[in-house]
Design an enzyme around this catalytic site. Structure first.
Site, PDB file in Angstrom:
ATOM      1  N   LYS A  12       0.842  -1.711  -0.350  1.00 47.66           N
ATOM      2  CA  LYS A  12      -0.327   0.101  -0.313  1.00 47.66           C
ATOM      3  C   LYS A  12       1.262   1.439   0.264  1.00 47.66           C
ATOM      4  CE  LYS A  12      -4.142  -2.321   2.589  1.00 47.66           C
ATOM      5  NZ  LYS A  12      -4.786  -1.786   3.934  1.00 47.66           N
ATOM      6  N   PHE A  60     -15.147   4.194   8.365  1.00 49.93           N
ATOM      7  CA  PHE A  60     -13.153   4.244   8.062  1.00 49.93           C
ATOM      8  C   PHE A  60     -13.654   4.517   6.074  1.00 49.93           C
ATOM      9  CE2 PHE A  60     -13.703   0.211   8.856  1.00 49.93           C
ATOM     10  CZ  PHE A  60     -12.920  -0.847   7.835  1.00 49.93           C
ATOM     11  N   THR A  99      -5.275  -7.601  11.285  1.00 50.77           N
ATOM     12  CA  THR A  99      -5.628  -6.034  10.016  1.00 50.77           C
ATOM     13  C   THR A  99      -4.910  -4.662  11.368  1.00 50.77           C
ATOM     14  OG1 THR A  99      -7.308  -7.379   8.958  1.00 50.77           O
ATOM     15  CG2 THR A  99      -7.568  -4.963   9.049  1.00 50.77           C
ATOM     16  N   ARG A 110       2.316  -6.642   9.301  1.00 49.38           N
ATOM     17  CA  ARG A 110       1.915  -4.597   9.489  1.00 49.38           C
ATOM     18  C   ARG A 110       1.944  -5.019  11.692  1.00 49.38           C
ATOM     19  NH1 ARG A 110      -4.110  -7.486   7.273  1.00 49.38           N
ATOM     20  NH2 ARG A 110      -3.628  -6.246   5.633  1.00 49.38           N
ATOM     21  N   ASN A 124      -1.555  -0.054   7.080  1.00 48.59           N
ATOM     22  CA  ASN A 124      -0.788  -1.612   7.650  1.00 48.59           C
ATOM     23  C   ASN A 124      -0.211  -1.718   6.665  1.00 48.59           C
ATOM     24  OD1 ASN A 124      -2.954  -2.240   6.275  1.00 48.59           O
ATOM     25  ND2 ASN A 124      -4.241  -3.348   7.648  1.00 48.59           N
ATOM     26  N   HIS A 127      -2.216  -5.342   1.952  1.00 54.91           N
ATOM     27  CA  HIS A 127      -2.810  -6.036   1.516  1.00 54.91           C
ATOM     28  C   HIS A 127      -2.545  -7.228   1.044  1.00 54.91           C
ATOM     29  CE1 HIS A 127      -7.328  -7.485   0.207  1.00 54.91           C
ATOM     30  NE2 HIS A 127      -6.456  -7.888  -0.812  1.00 54.91           N
TER      31      HIS A 127
HETATM   32  N1  UDP Z   1      -9.508  -1.069   8.211  1.00 55.32           N
HETATM   33  C1  UDP Z   1      -9.463   0.157   9.028  1.00 55.32           C
HETATM   34  N2  UDP Z   1     -10.483  -0.143  10.298  1.00 55.32           N
HETATM   35  C2  UDP Z   1     -11.058  -1.422  10.241  1.00 55.32           C
HETATM   36  C3  UDP Z   1     -10.957  -2.421   9.066  1.00 55.32           C
HETATM   37  C4  UDP Z   1     -10.195  -2.170   9.095  1.00 55.32           C
HETATM   38  O1  UDP Z   1      -9.110   1.418   8.748  1.00 55.32           O
HETATM   39  O2  UDP Z   1     -11.047  -1.259  11.770  1.00 55.32           O
HETATM   40  C5  UDP Z   1      -9.017  -0.967   7.018  1.00 55.32           C
HETATM   41  C6  UDP Z   1      -7.548  -1.395   6.537  1.00 55.32           C
HETATM   42  O3  UDP Z   1      -6.647  -0.640   6.236  1.00 55.32           O
HETATM   43  C7  UDP Z   1      -8.250  -2.613   6.287  1.00 55.32           C
HETATM   44  C8  UDP Z   1      -8.681  -2.311   4.934  1.00 55.32           C
HETATM   45  O4  UDP Z   1      -9.121  -1.648   5.685  1.00 55.32           O
HETATM   46  O5  UDP Z   1      -6.110  -3.438   5.892  1.00 55.32           O
HETATM   47  C9  UDP Z   1      -9.402  -3.703   5.027  1.00 55.32           C
HETATM   48  O6  UDP Z   1      -9.951  -4.280   5.738  1.00 55.32           O
HETATM   49  P1  UDP Z   1     -10.501  -5.557   5.761  1.00 55.32           P
HETATM   50  O7  UDP Z   1     -11.802  -5.873   6.845  1.00 55.32           O
HETATM   51  O8  UDP Z   1     -11.041  -6.642   4.821  1.00 55.32           O
HETATM   52  O9  UDP Z   1      -8.758  -6.204   7.015  1.00 55.32           O
HETATM   53  P2  UDP Z   1      -8.109  -6.762   5.971  1.00 55.32           P
HETATM   54  O10 UDP Z   1      -8.576  -8.329   5.034  1.00 55.32           O
HETATM   55  O11 UDP Z   1      -7.021  -5.840   5.392  1.00 55.32           O
HETATM   56  O12 UDP Z   1      -6.583  -6.988   7.110  1.00 55.32           O
HETATM   57 MG    MG Z   2      -9.782  -7.931   3.673  1.00 52.87          MG
END
Ligand code: UDP
Ligand code: MG
Length: 168
Positions: A12, A60, A99, A110, A124, A127
């Site tokens: 990212k 968000f 996450t 992360r 983080n 992805h």
């Molecule tokens: N994210 C965030 N706050 C949250 C959940 C997600 O800022 O409470 C952001 C974070 O950058 C995350 C992305 O949204 O990587 C996508 O969320 P997802 O739940 O798909 O998590 P991931 O698969 O990336 O672990």
């Molecule tokens: Mg995801």
């Protein structure tokens, strides 16, 4: 055994801005997986919103779209890659970590490099797809078949009249 999978990995904009590309690729190389596609992408709003469509009702979401488009980091790009091999999805997720960077194991990518912004967004740095269905959807969204050096999913041939930009 023999659970060969493909998974989408994005470095990212915060990962790029923090000069973490080398570190992240080194960490990912511990998996012994193969990189079968890679490119630098300028992320359109449409691509960002489609990629994160499952989160569109979250508070968000607007900040997340700005984040992945690079508007928070003065780096309007991401490095998109496909990792391929045995259990690729879980192997990459395990190295990426949780996450929420504060909950992520500190030895994960992360956990080592992520942060939570004052607005509460999880920056983080990486992805990684979470399951096979998501991986297929995301890979098809970010890459065309000809950009991938192995055959991951069935394809069709279409004839199109294209106007292409070529080197002058
Ligand atoms: N994210 C965030 N706050 C949250 C959940 C997600 O800022 O409470 C952001 C974070 O950058 C995350 C992305 O949204 O990587 C996508 O969320 P997802 O739940 O798909 O998590 P991931 O698969 O990336 O672990
Ligand atoms: Mg995801």
């Amino acid at each position: 055994m023999n659970n060969i999978q493909a998974t989408l990995v994005l470095i990212k904009p915060d990962g790029l801005k923090k000069s973490l590309t080398g570190n992240i690729l080194t960490r990912l190389s511990e998996t012994k997986l193969e990189i079968v596609a890679a490119k630098v992408v300028r992320v359109s709003r449409e691509l960002a919103e489609t990629h994160y469509c499952h989160l569109k009702d979250k508070p968000f979401f607007p900040e997340l779209i700005k984040y992945v488009q690079g508007e928070l980091h003065d780096r309007k790009k991401v490095l998109a890659m496909i990792y391929w091999g045995e259990d690729a999805i879980n192997k990459v997720r395990a190295l990426a970590g949780a996450t929420n960077p504060e909950e992520a194991d500190p030895t994960t990518i992360r956990g080592s490099y992520g942060r939570i912004t004052t607005k509460g967004l999880y920056e983080n740095v990486i992805h990684a797809s979470t399951n096979e269905e998501e991986a297929e959807r995301e890979i098809k969204l970010w890459f065309c078949p000809d950009e991938v050096i192995v055959d991951l999913y069935p394809t069709n041939k279409v004839k199109k009249e294209l106007s292409l930009r070529v080197w002058a």
